[in-house]
Design a protein around this motif. Structure first.
Motif, PDB file in Angstrom:
ATOM      1  N   SER A 131       4.300  -0.341   4.686  1.00 14.83           N
ATOM      2  CA  SER A 131       4.675  -1.145   3.526  1.00 14.83           C
ATOM      3  C   SER A 131       6.144  -0.971   3.172  1.00 14.83           C
ATOM      4  O   SER A 131       6.737  -1.847   2.554  1.00 14.83           O
ATOM      5  CB  SER A 131       3.810  -0.792   2.312  1.00 14.83           C
ATOM      6  N   PHE A 132       6.716   0.162   3.575  1.00 16.08           N
ATOM      7  CA  PHE A 132       8.150   0.372   3.381  1.00 16.08           C
ATOM      8  C   PHE A 132       8.679   1.322   4.445  1.00 16.08           C
ATOM      9  O   PHE A 132       7.931   2.128   5.003  1.00 16.08           O
ATOM     10  CB  PHE A 132       8.469   0.877   1.969  1.00 16.08           C
ATOM     11  N   HIS A 158       0.872  -1.177   0.000  1.00 15.77           N
ATOM     12  CA  HIS A 158       0.000   0.000   0.000  1.00 15.77           C
ATOM     13  C   HIS A 158       0.914   1.233   0.000  1.00 15.77           C
ATOM     14  O   HIS A 158       2.134   1.090   0.074  1.00 15.77           O
ATOM     15  CB  HIS A 158      -0.952  -0.019   1.209  1.00 15.77           C
ATOM     16  N   PRO A 159       0.381   2.451  -0.105  1.00 14.48           N
ATOM     17  CA  PRO A 159       1.247   3.612  -0.329  1.00 14.48           C
ATOM     18  C   PRO A 159       1.989   4.156   0.883  1.00 14.48           C
ATOM     19  O   PRO A 159       2.839   5.038   0.718  1.00 14.48           O
ATOM     20  CB  PRO A 159       0.262   4.689  -0.839  1.00 14.48           C
ATOM     21  N   VAL A 160       1.681   3.689   2.097  1.00 14.96           N
ATOM     22  CA  VAL A 160       2.161   4.376   3.295  1.00 14.96           C
ATOM     23  C   VAL A 160       3.451   3.770   3.845  1.00 14.96           C
ATOM     24  O   VAL A 160       3.491   2.593   4.229  1.00 14.96           O
ATOM     25  CB  VAL A 160       1.085   4.374   4.403  1.00 14.96           C
ATOM     26  N   GLY A 161       4.494   4.592   3.885  1.00 14.61           N
ATOM     27  CA  GLY A 161       5.776   4.176   4.442  1.00 14.61           C
ATOM     28  C   GLY A 161       6.212   5.099   5.566  1.00 14.61           C
ATOM     29  O   GLY A 161       5.560   6.107   5.857  1.00 14.61           O
ATOM     30  N   LEU A 162       7.322   4.759   6.189  1.00 18.91           N
ATOM     31  CA  LEU A 162       7.891   5.548   7.288  1.00 18.91           C
ATOM     32  C   LEU A 162       9.121   6.284   6.792  1.00 18.91           C
ATOM     33  O   LEU A 162      10.012   5.682   6.184  1.00 18.91           O
ATOM     34  CB  LEU A 162       8.251   4.642   8.468  1.00 18.91           C
ATOM     35  N   ALA A 163       9.162   7.580   7.036  1.00 16.40           N
ATOM     36  CA  ALA A 163      10.255   8.405   6.540  1.00 16.40           C
ATOM     37  C   ALA A 163      11.559   8.148   7.281  1.00 16.40           C
ATOM     38  O   ALA A 163      11.578   7.627   8.400  1.00 16.40           O
ATOM     39  CB  ALA A 163       9.885   9.890   6.661  1.00 16.40           C
ATOM     40  N   ALA A 164      12.650   8.521   6.638  1.00 12.71           N
ATOM     41  CA  ALA A 164      13.971   8.409   7.263  1.00 12.71           C
ATOM     42  C   ALA A 164      14.030   9.255   8.526  1.00 12.71           C
ATOM     43  O   ALA A 164      13.345  10.266   8.647  1.00 12.71           O
ATOM     44  CB  ALA A 164      15.047   8.858   6.282  1.00 12.71           C
ATOM     45  N   GLY A 165      14.864   8.825   9.465  1.00 13.50           N
ATOM     46  CA  GLY A 165      15.048   9.559  10.706  1.00 13.50           C
ATOM     47  C   GLY A 165      14.387   8.899  11.893  1.00 13.50           C
ATOM     48  O   GLY A 165      14.809   9.099  13.030  1.00 13.50           O
ATOM     49  N   PHE A 166      13.344   8.102  11.647  1.00 17.77           N
ATOM     50  CA  PHE A 166      12.635   7.466  12.753  1.00 17.77           C
ATOM     51  C   PHE A 166      13.399   6.253  13.267  1.00 17.77           C
ATOM     52  O   PHE A 166      13.471   6.015  14.468  1.00 17.77           O
ATOM     53  CB  PHE A 166      11.233   7.047  12.303  1.00 17.77           C
ATOM     54  N   ASP A 167      13.959   5.485  12.348  1.00 21.88           N
ATOM     55  CA  ASP A 167      14.754   4.303  12.719  1.00 21.88           C
ATOM     56  C   ASP A 167      16.074   4.387  11.962  1.00 21.88           C
ATOM     57  O   ASP A 167      16.328   3.634  11.028  1.00 21.88           O
ATOM     58  CB  ASP A 167      13.998   3.022  12.375  1.00 21.88           C
ATOM     59  N   LYS A 168      16.912   5.300  12.387  1.00 21.46           N
ATOM     60  CA  LYS A 168      18.148   5.604  11.669  1.00 21.46           C
ATOM     61  C   LYS A 168      19.035   4.384  11.478  1.00 21.46           C
ATOM     62  O   LYS A 168      19.616   4.177  10.417  1.00 21.46           O
ATOM     63  CB  LYS A 168      18.934   6.687  12.422  1.00 21.46           C
ATOM     64  N   ASP A 169      19.148   3.557  12.513  1.00 22.07           N
ATOM     65  CA  ASP A 169      20.101   2.448  12.490  1.00 22.07           C
ATOM     66  C   ASP A 169      19.449   1.085  12.274  1.00 22.07           C
ATOM     67  O   ASP A 169      20.073   0.054  12.482  1.00 22.07           O
ATOM     68  CB  ASP A 169      20.911   2.441  13.790  1.00 22.07           C
ATOM     69  N   GLY A 170      18.188   1.078  11.872  1.00 25.29           N
ATOM     70  CA  GLY A 170      17.519  -0.187  11.556  1.00 25.29           C
ATOM     71  C   GLY A 170      17.342  -1.112  12.739  1.00 25.29           C
ATOM     72  O   GLY A 170      17.338  -2.335  12.579  1.00 25.29           O
ATOM     73  N   LYS A 171      17.125  -0.554  13.923  1.00 28.06           N
ATOM     74  CA  LYS A 171      17.013  -1.366  15.137  1.00 28.06           C
ATOM     75  C   LYS A 171      15.590  -1.831  15.415  1.00 28.06           C
ATOM     76  O   LYS A 171      15.379  -2.732  16.224  1.00 28.06           O
ATOM     77  CB  LYS A 171      17.524  -0.574  16.341  1.00 28.06           C
ATOM     78  N   TYR A 172      14.606  -1.212  14.765  1.00 23.71           N
ATOM     79  CA  TYR A 172      13.209  -1.481  15.127  1.00 23.71           C
ATOM     80  C   TYR A 172      12.354  -1.891  13.926  1.00 23.71           C
ATOM     81  O   TYR A 172      11.138  -1.721  13.931  1.00 23.71           O
ATOM     82  CB  TYR A 172      12.610  -0.232  15.791  1.00 23.71           C
TER      83      TYR A 172
END
Length: 349
Positions: A90-91, A66-80
């Motif tokens: 979706s992304f 679907h079209p909704v993703g999370l912008a950069a900055g929320f999970d900078k280091d890919g921990k969550y």
């Protein structure tokens, strides 16, 4: 269910907003991570926050549910990534990441403006470095989640050598992410926005798109632009897009403007410099998105960012030319069921 869940988050948000913003963010994410790791934790999150069916969007071999993703900055280091994926995104774009680890700017560096449903941040690309992120992603990634790598330069790297940093991040993450976003639009790294000028921008994009690694597995290259661009600068971006065959544009980053805020001028000034995000940048982000959409090829992917809180906000971005959207500040204010609400309302259209 919907009303009770909303009321529960309203109460929880009051408690979280009593904490310093950066501390509240880490506390929330660690709590989600803990829930996810509990027996049946993933099932609990997916049962509670499961998104409804939506027509998938396929682009360059990537399938967005679907079209909704999370912008950069929320999970900078890919921990969550796992708990966040369970909430229905979706992304997710990880980063902004730099070649070398860096602590970012001095604290406090994140501020809430509740009256405006906004945030001001001057984080300064705080991250553990590209190699650390690559190693974490290599250990495992959620199934069916598209992951973008948002890349930048270290603060100590002069602009004349910025290309080296972008290539280093690109090489470190190429095997682990699905696409790349070049960040030259953050207002929190001195001089970074000057890399939006035509010559340095074309150099960075061209080197990444034609990198030898791309010959085996091609990773689309996107550019994240500022909402503070003049019409002439938007024309330049469009020309760069055409000259380099850029794959996509993320519009937009945070703004340095402080116009039209409900929060008192003295309070805003006490927060200092930084990028403003949330409801106040909705209009200017939409304007830039609409302008750039009219100037670029229809083959170029547009991702709309800025002031998204509801399904109506998403529809507006899509009507302006975006194919996907990313949320950040709206997620902070609306809570973990935001994705579910938006996607369900979109699918009712």
């Amino acid at each position: 269910m919907h009303r009770n869940s909303f009321n529960m988050y309203s109460i929880l948000r009051r408690l979280l907003f009593a904490l310093e913003p950066e501390r509240a963010h880490h506390f929330t994410m660690e709590t989600l991570k803990t829930i996810y790791k509990l027996p049946f934790g993933e099932t609990i999150l997916k049962t509670t926050f499961l998104t409804s069916d939506f027509q998938p969007f396929e682009w360059k071999g990537l399938n967005f549910r679907h079209p909704v993703g999370l912008a950069a900055g929320f999970d900078k280091d890919g921990k969550y990534l796992y708990p966040l994926a369970s909430l229905g995104f979706s992304f997710i774009e990880v980063g902004t990441v730099t070649p070398l680890p860096q602590p970012g700017n001095d604290k406090p560096r994140l501020f809430r403006l509740p009256a405006d449903k906004a945030l001001i941040n001057r984080m300064g690309f705080n991250n553990e470095g590209a190699q650390s992120l690559a190693a974490r992603l290599k250990q495992g990634k959620p199934r069916n989640l598209i992951i973008g790598g948002n890349i930048g330069k270290n603060k100590i790297t002069p602009n004349e050598e910025a290309l080296r940093d972008y290539i280093a991040c690109f090489e470190a993450l190429h095997a682990q992410v699905d696409y790349f976003t070049i960040n030259v639009s953050s207002p929190n790294t001195p001089g970074l926005r000057s890399l939006q000028d035509k010559k340095p921008l074309e150099e960075i994009i061209t080197h990444l798109r034609k990198h030898p690694m791309q010959s085996t597995t091609y990773r689309p290259v996107l550019l994240k632009i500022a909402p503070d661009l003049t019409d002439e600068q938007i024309d330049d971006i469009a020309e760069v897009c055409a000259n380099t065959s850029l794959d996509g544009i993320v519009a937009t980053n945070t703004t340095i403007s402080r116009e039209g805020l409900k929060t008192s001028k003295n309070q805003v000034e006490s927060m200092g410099s930084g990028g403003l995000s949330g409801l106040p940048i909705q209009k200017i982000s939409d304007i830039v998105l609409g302008k750039i959409a009219k100037k670029i090829s229809s083959d170029t992917l547009l991702i709309g960012v800025g002031g998204i809180f509801t399904a109506e906000d998403v529809r507006r971005k899509l009507d302006l030319g975006a194919r996907l959207v990313q949320v950040y500040t709206g997620f902070v204010y609306e809570g973990p069921q935001m994705v579910q609400r938006i996607v369900k309302n979109l699918s009712k259209k």
